[in-house]
Design a protein around this motif. Structure first.
Motif, PDB file in Angstrom:
ATOM      1  N   PRO A   1      -5.861  -2.770  13.709  1.00  0.00           N
ATOM      2  CA  PRO A   1      -5.108  -1.636  13.146  1.00  0.00           C
ATOM      3  C   PRO A   1      -5.255  -1.475  11.675  1.00  0.00           C
ATOM      4  CG  PRO A   1      -3.292  -3.296  13.477  1.00  0.00           C
ATOM      5  CD  PRO A   1      -4.841  -3.777  14.056  1.00  0.00           C
ATOM      6  N   LEU A   2      -5.111  -0.149  10.996  1.00  0.00           N
ATOM      7  CA  LEU A   2      -5.228  -0.345   9.468  1.00  0.00           C
ATOM      8  C   LEU A   2      -3.568  -0.360   8.971  1.00  0.00           C
ATOM      9  CD1 LEU A   2      -6.972   3.239   9.497  1.00  0.00           C
ATOM     10  CD2 LEU A   2      -7.831   1.045   8.574  1.00  0.00           C
ATOM     11  N   ALA A   3      -3.528  -0.895   8.000  1.00  0.00           N
ATOM     12  CA  ALA A   3      -2.038  -0.983   7.393  1.00  0.00           C
ATOM     13  C   ALA A   3      -1.558   0.197   6.939  1.00  0.00           C
ATOM     14  CB  ALA A   3      -2.422  -1.815   6.045  1.00  0.00           C
ATOM     15  N   CYS A   4      -0.177   0.471   7.226  1.00  0.00           N
ATOM     16  CA  CYS A   4       0.413   1.380   6.984  1.00  0.00           C
ATOM     17  C   CYS A   4       1.094   1.452   5.742  1.00  0.00           C
ATOM     18  CB  CYS A   4       1.301   1.998   8.152  1.00  0.00           C
ATOM     19  SG  CYS A   4       0.183   2.370   9.589  1.00  0.00           S
ATOM     20  N   TRP A   5       1.376   2.384   4.761  1.00  0.00           N
ATOM     21  CA  TRP A   5       2.028   2.420   3.735  1.00  0.00           C
ATOM     22  C   TRP A   5       3.102   3.444   3.405  1.00  0.00           C
ATOM     23  CZ3 TRP A   5       0.329  -0.836  -0.498  1.00  0.00           C
ATOM     24  CH2 TRP A   5      -0.915  -1.486  -0.057  1.00  0.00           C
ATOM     25  N   LYS A   6       4.277   2.795   2.936  1.00  0.00           N
ATOM     26  CA  LYS A   6       5.462   3.910   2.727  1.00  0.00           C
ATOM     27  C   LYS A   6       5.196   4.930   2.090  1.00  0.00           C
ATOM     28  CE  LYS A   6      10.476   3.818   1.870  1.00  0.00           C
ATOM     29  NZ  LYS A   6      11.371   3.052   1.293  1.00  0.00           N
ATOM     30  N   VAL A   7       5.353   6.198   2.224  1.00  0.00           N
ATOM     31  CA  VAL A   7       5.049   7.317   1.352  1.00  0.00           C
ATOM     32  C   VAL A   7       6.414   8.074   0.597  1.00  0.00           C
ATOM     33  CG1 VAL A   7       4.014   9.927   1.432  1.00  0.00           C
ATOM     34  CG2 VAL A   7       2.962   8.012   2.620  1.00  0.00           C
ATOM     35  N   GLU A   8       6.669   7.863  -0.312  1.00  0.00           N
ATOM     36  CA  GLU A   8       8.023   8.329  -1.031  1.00  0.00           C
ATOM     37  C   GLU A   8       7.548   9.779  -1.612  1.00  0.00           C
ATOM     38  OE1 GLU A   8       9.361   5.390  -3.692  1.00  0.00           O
ATOM     39  OE2 GLU A   8       7.979   4.069  -2.715  1.00  0.00           O
ATOM     40  N   GLN A   9       8.484  10.689  -1.411  1.00  0.00           N
ATOM     41  CA  GLN A   9       8.124  12.082  -2.157  1.00  0.00           C
ATOM     42  C   GLN A   9       9.367  12.292  -2.800  1.00  0.00           C
ATOM     43  OE1 GLN A   9       6.837  15.225   0.757  1.00  0.00           O
ATOM     44  NE2 GLN A   9       7.010  16.871  -0.751  1.00  0.00           N
ATOM     45  N   ARG A  10       9.045  12.689  -4.053  1.00  0.00           N
ATOM     46  CA  ARG A  10      10.172  13.212  -4.885  1.00  0.00           C
ATOM     47  C   ARG A  10       9.723  14.748  -5.473  1.00  0.00           C
ATOM     48  NH1 ARG A  10      13.018   8.576  -8.047  1.00  0.00           N
ATOM     49  NH2 ARG A  10      13.773   8.106  -5.850  1.00  0.00           N
ATOM     50  N   GLY A  11      10.632  15.890  -5.073  1.00  0.00           N
ATOM     51  CA  GLY A  11       9.837  17.059  -5.401  1.00  0.00           C
ATOM     52  C   GLY A  11       8.455  17.183  -4.986  1.00  0.00           C
ATOM     53  N   ASP A  12       7.473  17.567  -5.991  1.00  0.00           N
ATOM     54  CA  ASP A  12       6.121  17.756  -5.759  1.00  0.00           C
ATOM     55  C   ASP A  12       5.417  16.346  -5.882  1.00  0.00           C
ATOM     56  OD1 ASP A  12       3.836  19.556  -5.206  1.00  0.00           O
ATOM     57  OD2 ASP A  12       3.356  19.313  -7.188  1.00  0.00           O
ATOM     58  N   THR A  13       6.133  15.385  -6.029  1.00  0.00           N
ATOM     59  CA  THR A  13       5.378  14.069  -6.449  1.00  0.00           C
ATOM     60  C   THR A  13       5.103  13.214  -5.216  1.00  0.00           C
ATOM     61  OG1 THR A  13       5.635  14.449  -8.649  1.00  0.00           O
ATOM     62  CG2 THR A  13       5.199  12.151  -8.194  1.00  0.00           C
ATOM     63  N   ILE A  14       4.122  12.559  -4.602  1.00  0.00           N
ATOM     64  CA  ILE A  14       3.956  11.468  -3.558  1.00  0.00           C
ATOM     65  C   ILE A  14       3.629  10.112  -4.581  1.00  0.00           C
ATOM     66  CG2 ILE A  14       2.586  10.896  -1.940  1.00  0.00           C
ATOM     67  CD1 ILE A  14       4.140  13.387  -1.158  1.00  0.00           C
ATOM     68  N   THR A  15       4.416   9.366  -4.199  1.00  0.00           N
ATOM     69  CA  THR A  15       4.168   8.165  -4.620  1.00  0.00           C
ATOM     70  C   THR A  15       3.875   6.804  -3.458  1.00  0.00           C
ATOM     71  OG1 THR A  15       5.537   8.431  -6.521  1.00  0.00           O
ATOM     72  CG2 THR A  15       4.923   6.305  -6.200  1.00  0.00           C
ATOM     73  N   VAL A  16       3.045   6.049  -3.744  1.00  0.00           N
ATOM     74  CA  VAL A  16       2.994   5.000  -2.761  1.00  0.00           C
ATOM     75  C   VAL A  16       2.907   3.539  -3.267  1.00  0.00           C
ATOM     76  CG1 VAL A  16       1.433   4.001  -1.030  1.00  0.00           C
ATOM     77  CG2 VAL A  16       1.258   6.620  -1.267  1.00  0.00           C
ATOM     78  N   ARG A  17       3.724   2.688  -2.778  1.00  0.00           N
ATOM     79  CA  ARG A  17       3.906   1.530  -3.439  1.00  0.00           C
ATOM     80  C   ARG A  17       4.188   0.189  -2.537  1.00  0.00           C
ATOM     81  NH1 ARG A  17       7.738   4.080  -7.856  1.00  0.00           N
ATOM     82  NH2 ARG A  17       8.874   4.694  -6.036  1.00  0.00           N
ATOM     83  N   GLU A  18       4.448   0.578  -1.346  1.00  0.00           N
ATOM     84  CA  GLU A  18       5.255  -0.387  -0.319  1.00  0.00           C
ATOM     85  C   GLU A  18       4.278  -0.458   1.037  1.00  0.00           C
ATOM     86  OE1 GLU A  18       9.150  -1.477   1.830  1.00  0.00           O
ATOM     87  OE2 GLU A  18       9.297  -0.229  -0.024  1.00  0.00           O
ATOM     88  N   LYS A  19       3.647  -1.730   1.346  1.00  0.00           N
ATOM     89  CA  LYS A  19       3.116  -1.671   2.779  1.00  0.00           C
ATOM     90  C   LYS A  19       4.315  -1.865   3.471  1.00  0.00           C
ATOM     91  CE  LYS A  19      -0.999  -3.926   2.687  1.00  0.00           C
ATOM     92  NZ  LYS A  19      -1.997  -5.005   2.866  1.00  0.00           N
ATOM     93  N   LEU A  20       4.090  -1.014   4.584  1.00  0.00           N
ATOM     94  CA  LEU A  20       5.016  -1.214   5.677  1.00  0.00           C
ATOM     95  C   LEU A  20       4.782  -2.270   6.550  1.00  0.00           C
ATOM     96  CD1 LEU A  20       5.324   2.459   6.688  1.00  0.00           C
ATOM     97  CD2 LEU A  20       6.860   1.328   5.598  1.00  0.00           C
ATOM     98  N   GLU A  21       5.830  -2.727   7.323  1.00  0.00           N
ATOM     99  CA  GLU A  21       5.396  -3.949   8.508  1.00  0.00           C
ATOM    100  C   GLU A  21       4.578  -2.940   9.542  1.00  0.00           C
ATOM    101  OE1 GLU A  21       8.092  -5.934  11.492  1.00  0.00           O
ATOM    102  OE2 GLU A  21       9.116  -6.219   9.652  1.00  0.00           O
ATOM    103  N   GLN A  22       3.685  -3.667  10.149  1.00  0.00           N
ATOM    104  CA  GLN A  22       2.712  -3.064  11.173  1.00  0.00           C
ATOM    105  C   GLN A  22       3.458  -2.303  12.128  1.00  0.00           C
ATOM    106  OE1 GLN A  22      -0.732  -3.059  10.200  1.00  0.00           O
ATOM    107  NE2 GLN A  22      -0.677  -1.131  11.574  1.00  0.00           N
ATOM    108  N   PRO A  23       3.399  -0.925  12.364  1.00  0.00           N
ATOM    109  CA  PRO A  23       4.254  -0.145  13.268  1.00  0.00           C
ATOM    110  C   PRO A  23       3.584  -0.702  14.662  1.00  0.00           C
ATOM    111  CG  PRO A  23       3.397   1.285  11.620  1.00  0.00           C
ATOM    112  CD  PRO A  23       2.611   0.085  11.490  1.00  0.00           C
ATOM    113  N   LYS A  24       4.416  -0.370  15.758  1.00  0.00           N
ATOM    114  CA  LYS A  24       3.877  -0.495  16.953  1.00  0.00           C
ATOM    115  C   LYS A  24       3.040   0.341  17.612  1.00  0.00           C
ATOM    116  CE  LYS A  24       7.138  -3.750  19.242  1.00  0.00           C
ATOM    117  NZ  LYS A  24       7.759  -4.316  18.163  1.00  0.00           N
ATOM    118  N   PRO A  25       2.130   0.230  18.252  1.00  0.00           N
ATOM    119  CA  PRO A  25       1.233   1.471  18.959  1.00  0.00           C
ATOM    120  C   PRO A  25       2.415   2.266  19.683  1.00  0.00           C
ATOM    121  CG  PRO A  25       0.382  -0.776  19.413  1.00  0.00           C
ATOM    122  CD  PRO A  25       1.648  -1.007  18.890  1.00  0.00           C
ATOM    123  N   ARG A  26       1.817   3.581  19.716  1.00  0.00           N
ATOM    124  CA  ARG A  26       2.695   4.596  20.433  1.00  0.00           C
ATOM    125  C   ARG A  26       2.476   4.104  21.841  1.00  0.00           C
ATOM    126  NH1 ARG A  26       2.375  10.251  17.483  1.00  0.00           N
ATOM    127  NH2 ARG A  26       0.611   9.453  16.273  1.00  0.00           N
TER     128      ARG A  26
END
Ligand code: FAD
Ligand code: FES
Length: 507
Positions: free
Chosen positions: A93-118
């Motif tokens: 799998p590819l690493a997944c990152w947490k997407v933070e949205q505040r107003g019109d701004t998207i920020t990415v800082r944190e890698k998530l624990e690998q989600p389980k496949p659907r």
């Protein structure tokens, strides 16, 4: 110097305006040193690793569709939400990152624990024992998919090879050319099998299948019972039937051991003769040129690979190899091989320290035949890749399946198809009943030129050429009765992906 190493695109930790991310257009940025892809689909924004987990293909140059991103190089497909490698050849799998949205701004800082496949459906009947015959593309992909989807019972993989599953396409390309390190070759390290509870038994030849008794018999006489069996025995090189074909300097190429033998033989050799202008023959020719051998290719056809690609691409491939010093002897065959010579039908002989025969492969059907399975130039399977016997599935080079795109029963010898079929059989051995609908895809590499091919066209009445083959920038569409059956391309990766997606939708 410093600039060379700087990751491309904006620093996503600093934030980026939502309006800078076009819907469905991947945007490449980075978090620290790691390249990260931002993708907006409708109201959702995803941040995932930007490099394909197969050979590091640039996903920013791929195509986003239906909640996935597809790799431009060999068409792996990843789930944007979970990072899962949905379609081979990527298996991780590819690493997944947490997407933070505040107003019109998207920020990415944190890698998530690998989600389980659907989940891909409900497991209706998890068998106690799955046995896989074959430790190649299809067998490996099936075993890995069984574990990925939570199957916890016994998996036994029986392989008559002495190496664990390897990246076979590499054996005629970078590894043979000497430009890939040893650790690129295994699909997974030895630990993987132990940690995943996969009982991989190497040097283990299966001699018979007892379809009524639900067991396979090994060559040593012992038997291994199964509840579900996957046959993935692949193909074997056709051996030349001419005097001298069994001399020690005459090679074929299928396994890692074969590849190592050719590398050893090329050490100190000056001249090689490749018999057959097949994909493997020509890739071997290119790799041996990289090892500075003089290379001659002997083949009966007028143009290399014309049967697959047509005359225009055939001429291009010939010229490409000639520019790299390969000497062709086309419309000719070898009559006999002696210690240091290959005798030609046209008269004369070629000196050869080393001979490699790439004259095609034959599916390994003996086991399926003795089990009484339905055979038609391959093991006949239904849309779910089940054979004529209950509980026995077949995948990869041996399987002939109803291809919904061409409307024909086809059998191909493509790495990606074998892996994807292995993956589907894994789900179906768990009772998910999923049809195999992937569009056939293969790639071939000659020097630094990759050729991608989607679809399947055994015959066509027209080839529409866009771009310029000689400039290595082209798309060839193979059409019959106005319908595009297959598309070959050089450095037109997006169009190749779009052709694949269009064929999927049309079916
Ligand atoms: C050198 C080379 C380069 C290639 N390059 C490309 C490429 O660039 N692109 C592409 O699309 N395709 C390529 N191919 C083709 C691709 O590798 C095959 O289509 C693919 O490996 C088929 O997968 P499979 O699982 O059916 O068979 P395989 O990968 O061949 O695996 C079959 C396995 O079954 C085992 N086996 C067979 N019989 C028995 C038995 N009786 N008992 C126990 N074990 C048994 C074998 O040892 C092997 O482990 C290449 C092939 C070769 C040889
Ligand atoms: S690099 Fe992505 S599929 Fe091969």
């Amino acid at each position: 110097m410093a600039d060379e190493k700087k990751p491309a695109g904006p620093d996503l930790t600093k934030g980026i305006s939502l309006s800078a991310i076009a819907d469905g257009e991947p945007l490449l940025g980075h978090v620290g040193d790691e390249p990260v892809l931002l993708v907006r689909q409708g109201g959702d924004v995803f941040a995932i690793g930007a490099e394909c987990t197969h050979y590091h293909g640039p996903l920013a140059e791929g195509v986003v569709t239906d909640g996935t991103v597809r790799c431009p190089w060999h068409h792996a497909c990843f789930d944007l939400r979970t990072g899962e490698a949905l379609h081979a050849p990527a298996l991780s799998p590819l690493a997944c990152w947490k997407v933070e949205q505040r107003g019109d701004t998207i920020t990415v800082r944190e890698k998530l624990e690998q989600p389980k496949p659907r989940p891909r459906g409900t497991v209706s009947a998890a068998p106690d024992r799955v046995v896989i015959v074959g430790g190649g593309a299809a067998g490996f992909a099936a075993a890995a998919m069984l574990r990925r989807h939570g199957y916890q019972n016994s998996i036994t993989m029986l392989s008559n090879d002495d190496a664990p599953p390897v990246d076979r396409p590499n054996l005629s390309k970078d590894y043979l050319a000497g430009s890939a390190p040893e650790d690129w070759v295994p699909l997974r390290g030895d630990d993987f099998y132990k940690e995943s509870g996969i009982d991989l038994r190497l040097n283990t030849e299966v001699g018979k299948i007892d379809a009524k008794g639900n067991a396979v018999t090994l060559k040593d006489g012992s038997s291994v019972p199964y509840d579900r069996l996957l046959l993935a025995t692949g193909a074997e090189p056709v051996r030349l039937q001419i005097p001298g074909a069994d001399l020690p300097h005459v090679h074929t190429l299928r396994s890692l051991a074969d590849c190592r033998a050719i590398i050893k033989a090329s050490d100190g050799a000056k001249r090689a003769v490749v018999i057959g202008a097949s994909f493997i023959g020509l890739e071997v020719a290119a790799s041996l040129r990289a090892r500075k051998l003089e290379v001659h290719v002997v083949a009966p056809e007028k143009r290399p690979l014309e049967r697959v690609f047509g005359p225009q691409m055939g001429d291009f491939i010939r010229k490409l190899h000639e520019e790299h010093g390969v000497i062709f002897h086309l419309e000719d065959t070898s009559e006999a091989i002696a210690n240091k010579q290959v005798k030609l039908k046209s008269g004369g002989a070629l000196d050869a320290d080393l001979v490699v025969a790439g004259v095609g492969v034959r599916p390994r059907l003996a086991l399926a035949e003795t089990a009484g399975l339905a055979i038609d130039r391959g093991v006949l399977v239904d849309a779910t890749l089940q054979t004529s016997a209950p509980n026995i599935f077949a995948a990869g080079d041996i399987a002939r399946w109803p291809d919904p795109h061409s409307g024909e029963n086809i059998r191909v010898e493509h790495w990606v198809v074998a892996e994807r079929q292995g993956q589907i059989t894994a789900l179906n051995m768990l009772g998910l009943g999923q049809p195999f609908t992937a569009v056939p895809f293969f790639w071939s590499q000659h020097y630094d030129i990759p050729i991608n091919y989607v679809g399947h066209a055994e015959k066509w009445d027209d080839i529409a050429i866009e771009g310029d083959i000689a400039s290595k920038d082209c798309v060839l569409r193979y059409r019959r009765n106005g319908k595009t059956l297959a598309v070959a391309s050089i450095f037109r990766d997006k169009e190749s992906l779009e052709a694949e997606i269009a064929m999927e939708r049309a079916a």
